[in-house]
Design a protein around this motif. Sequence first.
Motif, PDB file in Angstrom:
ATOM      1  N   SER A   1       0.847  -1.186   0.000  1.00  0.00           N
ATOM      2  CA  SER A   1       0.000   0.000   0.000  1.00  0.00           C
ATOM      3  C   SER A   1       0.893   1.251   0.000  1.00  0.00           C
ATOM      4  O   SER A   1       2.058   1.165   0.362  1.00  0.00           O
ATOM      5  CB  SER A   1      -0.831   0.072   1.281  1.00  0.00           C
ATOM      6  OG  SER A   1      -1.589  -1.067   1.459  1.00  0.00           O
ATOM      7  N   PRO A   2       0.327   2.409  -0.330  1.00  0.00           N
ATOM      8  CA  PRO A   2       1.099   3.648  -0.150  1.00  0.00           C
ATOM      9  C   PRO A   2       1.458   3.817   1.332  1.00  0.00           C
ATOM     10  O   PRO A   2       0.612   3.593   2.207  1.00  0.00           O
ATOM     11  CB  PRO A   2       0.119   4.749  -0.579  1.00  0.00           C
ATOM     12  CG  PRO A   2      -0.890   4.069  -1.456  1.00  0.00           C
ATOM     13  CD  PRO A   2      -1.007   2.687  -0.897  1.00  0.00           C
ATOM     14  N   GLY A   3       2.695   4.194   1.603  1.00  0.00           N
ATOM     15  CA  GLY A   3       3.070   4.544   2.974  1.00  0.00           C
ATOM     16  C   GLY A   3       3.368   3.385   3.909  1.00  0.00           C
ATOM     17  O   GLY A   3       3.457   3.590   5.114  1.00  0.00           O
TER      18      GLY A   3
ATOM     19  N   LYS B   1       8.036   1.079   1.817  1.00  0.00           N
ATOM     20  CA  LYS B   1       8.873   0.471   0.768  1.00  0.00           C
ATOM     21  C   LYS B   1      10.217   1.205   0.648  1.00  0.00           C
ATOM     22  O   LYS B   1      11.274   0.574   0.672  1.00  0.00           O
ATOM     23  CB  LYS B   1       8.162   0.515  -0.593  1.00  0.00           C
ATOM     24  CG  LYS B   1       6.954  -0.390  -0.716  1.00  0.00           C
ATOM     25  CD  LYS B   1       6.383  -0.406  -2.138  1.00  0.00           C
ATOM     26  CE  LYS B   1       5.756   0.905  -2.563  1.00  0.00           C
ATOM     27  NZ  LYS B   1       4.681   1.402  -1.676  1.00  0.00           N
TER      28      LYS B   1
ATOM     29  N   CYS C   1      -1.539   2.596 -12.353  1.00  0.00           N
ATOM     30  CA  CYS C   1      -1.671   2.086 -10.986  1.00  0.00           C
ATOM     31  C   CYS C   1      -0.717   0.935 -10.689  1.00  0.00           C
ATOM     32  O   CYS C   1      -0.777   0.356  -9.614  1.00  0.00           O
ATOM     33  CB  CYS C   1      -3.110   1.638 -10.761  1.00  0.00           C
ATOM     34  SG  CYS C   1      -3.671   0.465 -12.002  1.00  0.00           S
TER      35      CYS C   1
ATOM     36  N   VAL D   1       4.572   0.773  -7.703  1.00  0.00           N
ATOM     37  CA  VAL D   1       3.608   1.799  -7.291  1.00  0.00           C
ATOM     38  C   VAL D   1       2.906   1.330  -6.012  1.00  0.00           C
ATOM     39  O   VAL D   1       2.665   0.139  -5.842  1.00  0.00           O
ATOM     40  CB  VAL D   1       2.570   1.997  -8.418  1.00  0.00           C
ATOM     41  CG1 VAL D   1       1.406   2.865  -7.975  1.00  0.00           C
ATOM     42  CG2 VAL D   1       3.245   2.569  -9.659  1.00  0.00           C
ATOM     43  N   GLY D   2       2.608   2.247  -5.103  1.00  0.00           N
ATOM     44  CA  GLY D   2       1.920   1.892  -3.865  1.00  0.00           C
ATOM     45  C   GLY D   2       0.473   1.520  -4.121  1.00  0.00           C
ATOM     46  O   GLY D   2      -0.375   2.387  -4.348  1.00  0.00           O
ATOM     47  N   ASN D   3       0.196   0.213  -4.111  1.00  0.00           N
ATOM     48  CA  ASN D   3      -1.135  -0.276  -4.478  1.00  0.00           C
ATOM     49  C   ASN D   3      -1.172  -1.759  -4.134  1.00  0.00           C
ATOM     50  O   ASN D   3      -0.384  -2.535  -4.653  1.00  0.00           O
ATOM     51  CB  ASN D   3      -1.348  -0.047  -5.984  1.00  0.00           C
ATOM     52  CG  ASN D   3      -2.733  -0.433  -6.469  1.00  0.00           C
ATOM     53  OD1 ASN D   3      -3.399  -1.287  -5.864  1.00  0.00           O
ATOM     54  ND2 ASN D   3      -3.161   0.158  -7.566  1.00  0.00           N
ATOM     55  N   LEU D   4      -2.079  -2.128  -3.269  1.00  0.00           N
ATOM     56  CA  LEU D   4      -2.140  -3.514  -2.786  1.00  0.00           C
ATOM     57  C   LEU D   4      -2.984  -4.407  -3.705  1.00  0.00           C
ATOM     58  O   LEU D   4      -3.137  -5.597  -3.445  1.00  0.00           O
ATOM     59  CB  LEU D   4      -2.711  -3.531  -1.356  1.00  0.00           C
ATOM     60  CG  LEU D   4      -2.314  -4.657  -0.404  1.00  0.00           C
ATOM     61  CD1 LEU D   4      -0.824  -4.889  -0.387  1.00  0.00           C
ATOM     62  CD2 LEU D   4      -2.833  -4.389   1.006  1.00  0.00           C
ATOM     63  N   VAL D   5      -3.514  -3.828  -4.786  1.00  0.00           N
ATOM     64  CA  VAL D   5      -4.389  -4.613  -5.666  1.00  0.00           C
ATOM     65  C   VAL D   5      -3.713  -4.873  -7.025  1.00  0.00           C
ATOM     66  O   VAL D   5      -3.273  -5.986  -7.321  1.00  0.00           O
ATOM     67  CB  VAL D   5      -5.752  -3.919  -5.867  1.00  0.00           C
ATOM     68  CG1 VAL D   5      -6.705  -4.837  -6.630  1.00  0.00           C
ATOM     69  CG2 VAL D   5      -6.376  -3.521  -4.526  1.00  0.00           C
ATOM     70  N   CYS D   6      -3.615  -3.843  -7.851  1.00  0.00           N
ATOM     71  CA  CYS D   6      -3.269  -4.029  -9.266  1.00  0.00           C
ATOM     72  C   CYS D   6      -1.885  -4.626  -9.543  1.00  0.00           C
ATOM     73  O   CYS D   6      -1.754  -5.447 -10.455  1.00  0.00           O
ATOM     74  CB  CYS D   6      -3.444  -2.721 -10.021  1.00  0.00           C
ATOM     75  SG  CYS D   6      -4.998  -1.885  -9.626  1.00  0.00           S
TER      76      CYS D   6
ATOM     77  N   THR E   1       0.284  -0.643  11.140  1.00  0.00           N
ATOM     78  CA  THR E   1      -0.803   0.344  11.234  1.00  0.00           C
ATOM     79  C   THR E   1      -1.951   0.019  10.288  1.00  0.00           C
ATOM     80  O   THR E   1      -3.029   0.578  10.420  1.00  0.00           O
ATOM     81  CB  THR E   1      -0.291   1.748  10.903  1.00  0.00           C
ATOM     82  OG1 THR E   1       0.163   1.762   9.547  1.00  0.00           O
ATOM     83  CG2 THR E   1       0.858   2.140  11.806  1.00  0.00           C
ATOM     84  N   GLU E   2      -1.728  -0.876   9.328  1.00  0.00           N
ATOM     85  CA  GLU E   2      -2.775  -1.189   8.350  1.00  0.00           C
ATOM     86  C   GLU E   2      -3.799  -2.201   8.861  1.00  0.00           C
ATOM     87  O   GLU E   2      -4.863  -2.342   8.265  1.00  0.00           O
ATOM     88  CB  GLU E   2      -2.142  -1.696   7.039  1.00  0.00           C
ATOM     89  CG  GLU E   2      -1.361  -0.621   6.323  1.00  0.00           C
ATOM     90  CD  GLU E   2      -0.546  -1.175   5.171  1.00  0.00           C
ATOM     91  OE1 GLU E   2      -1.147  -1.608   4.184  1.00  0.00           O
ATOM     92  OE2 GLU E   2       0.702  -1.176   5.261  1.00  0.00           O
TER      93      GLU E   2
ATOM     94  N   LYS F   1      -5.799  -7.348   6.684  1.00  0.00           N
ATOM     95  CA  LYS F   1      -5.457  -7.067   5.287  1.00  0.00           C
ATOM     96  C   LYS F   1      -5.157  -8.301   4.425  1.00  0.00           C
ATOM     97  O   LYS F   1      -5.549  -8.332   3.255  1.00  0.00           O
ATOM     98  CB  LYS F   1      -4.324  -6.035   5.194  1.00  0.00           C
ATOM     99  CG  LYS F   1      -4.721  -4.629   5.695  1.00  0.00           C
ATOM    100  CD  LYS F   1      -5.954  -4.099   5.014  1.00  0.00           C
ATOM    101  CE  LYS F   1      -6.578  -2.898   5.699  1.00  0.00           C
ATOM    102  NZ  LYS F   1      -7.196  -3.170   7.020  1.00  0.00           N
TER     103      LYS F   1
ATOM    104  N   TYR G   1      -7.144  -8.544   0.865  1.00  0.00           N
ATOM    105  CA  TYR G   1      -6.382  -8.361  -0.380  1.00  0.00           C
ATOM    106  C   TYR G   1      -5.577  -9.622  -0.672  1.00  0.00           C
ATOM    107  O   TYR G   1      -4.345  -9.583  -0.747  1.00  0.00           O
ATOM    108  CB  TYR G   1      -5.475  -7.126  -0.260  1.00  0.00           C
ATOM    109  CG  TYR G   1      -6.255  -5.863   0.040  1.00  0.00           C
ATOM    110  CD1 TYR G   1      -6.750  -5.070  -0.992  1.00  0.00           C
ATOM    111  CD2 TYR G   1      -6.540  -5.487   1.342  1.00  0.00           C
ATOM    112  CE1 TYR G   1      -7.498  -3.936  -0.725  1.00  0.00           C
ATOM    113  CE2 TYR G   1      -7.293  -4.357   1.627  1.00  0.00           C
ATOM    114  CZ  TYR G   1      -7.761  -3.587   0.585  1.00  0.00           C
ATOM    115  OH  TYR G   1      -8.510  -2.470   0.854  1.00  0.00           O
TER     116      TYR G   1
END
Lengths: 216, 216
Positions: free
Chosen positions: B38-40, B43, B92, B119-124, B142-143, B147, B151
């Motif tokens: 995810s973003p943040g 990484k 994405c 890229v910060g993205n837990l899906v694509c 923190t997520e 999760k 996902y």
Amino acid sequence: MGIITIERKVLEKNDELASQIRDKFKINNTFVVNIVSSPGSGKTSILERTIEKLKDKIKIAVIEGDVQTDLDAKRVERYSVPVVQIVTNGGCHLEAKLVKDALENIDLKEIRFLVIENVGNLVCPAGYDLGEDLKVLILSTTEGEDKPLKYPKMFINSSILIINKIDLLPYVDCNIENLKKNALSINPDLVVFETSCTTGEGIEKWCEWILGNIKY
Amino acid sequence: MGIITIERKVLEKNDELASQIRDKFKINNTFVVNIVSSPGSGKTSILERTIEKLKDKIKIAVIEGDVQTDLDAKRVERYSVPVVQIVTNGGCHLEAKLVKDALENIDLKEIRFLVIENVGNLVCPAGYDLGEDLKVLILSTTEGEDKPLKYPKMFINSSILIINKIDLLPYVDCNIENLKKNALSINPDLVVFETSCTTGEGIEKWCEWILGNIKY
């Protein structure tokens, strides 16, 4: 026919449906927000605190969007508000068609405030209108102050920015003033709230803002 | 021709290119990881700590993927390793074609360890092979522990899970044992590391694992 053309057609079709949904919301005097964020920023937690505060004042309903599971719908259900779960089965964003289908299970005449909780994704949901009045973007302090610059489209397309998890500010490398400055440099019209679902700070102010937008 | 057919063709073309890139990595004895999250989630911070520890032992290069800005490339550049920034301009996820282009600026013969930061993205990004040896998934405490269930595709397609920001565990509603249990229920083969970029905890162990995978 290239991928770009297909994508444009998908978006056009989506916008058309979203416009029909928006008319439906208008006729029923339902105020609708589309909540977007990265996974784990606190969309469902904010929603729970909001329902707690407001459920005795206005009739609320929720559409939950998730890639997989109905965990979020189950969390929201405990507050005795109508909730419909959309599972996208791998899909990275909600589309108007999915919202339209979900609405078949909600009696909008009764509902003054509808929350659509989108899939956790700071990129793809930015391009998909769901017929909402406005997009509410949640960003947690743990994600870092550079995110508005790195994911600008979502900040441009949102009206509200909720900076969540402010209780963690002493422990993370995030200056909230820089974060706000970065966000407003991308979209100067953003209305910003600061919240913590752990301490409850800021939830009252956010809920007052909602009440100011309800149409009776 | 429907959108599904187009998507399949895009993925097929991507896999073909990824396979060519993988051969190139193999010929050059370059160990390659594709970092996703995810973003943040941290990484770039993990990457900075890793380069600090390893740059005197092995030759490292970095490909940075971002929707917008070259902020991450600038952070990595300070450690005097070769870095190429890919800006997807709204895209994405990274695709093999973008990595292929980036590789024109890197002399792989020299490089033992190449990190591709997605890229910060837990899906694509889960669906796009970039020719890497393996995907390293970073999830921060923190997520939240749910999760992996929400996902699952990214957890299924990754080989390594780094649970980051363990220094924040006392302040967040996340039980790390439940988090690991959830992750391993989705993918029992995941190798799990626990790290904090603030305290440095766990970085040594992760770096030792990398050194064990370098091909000379």
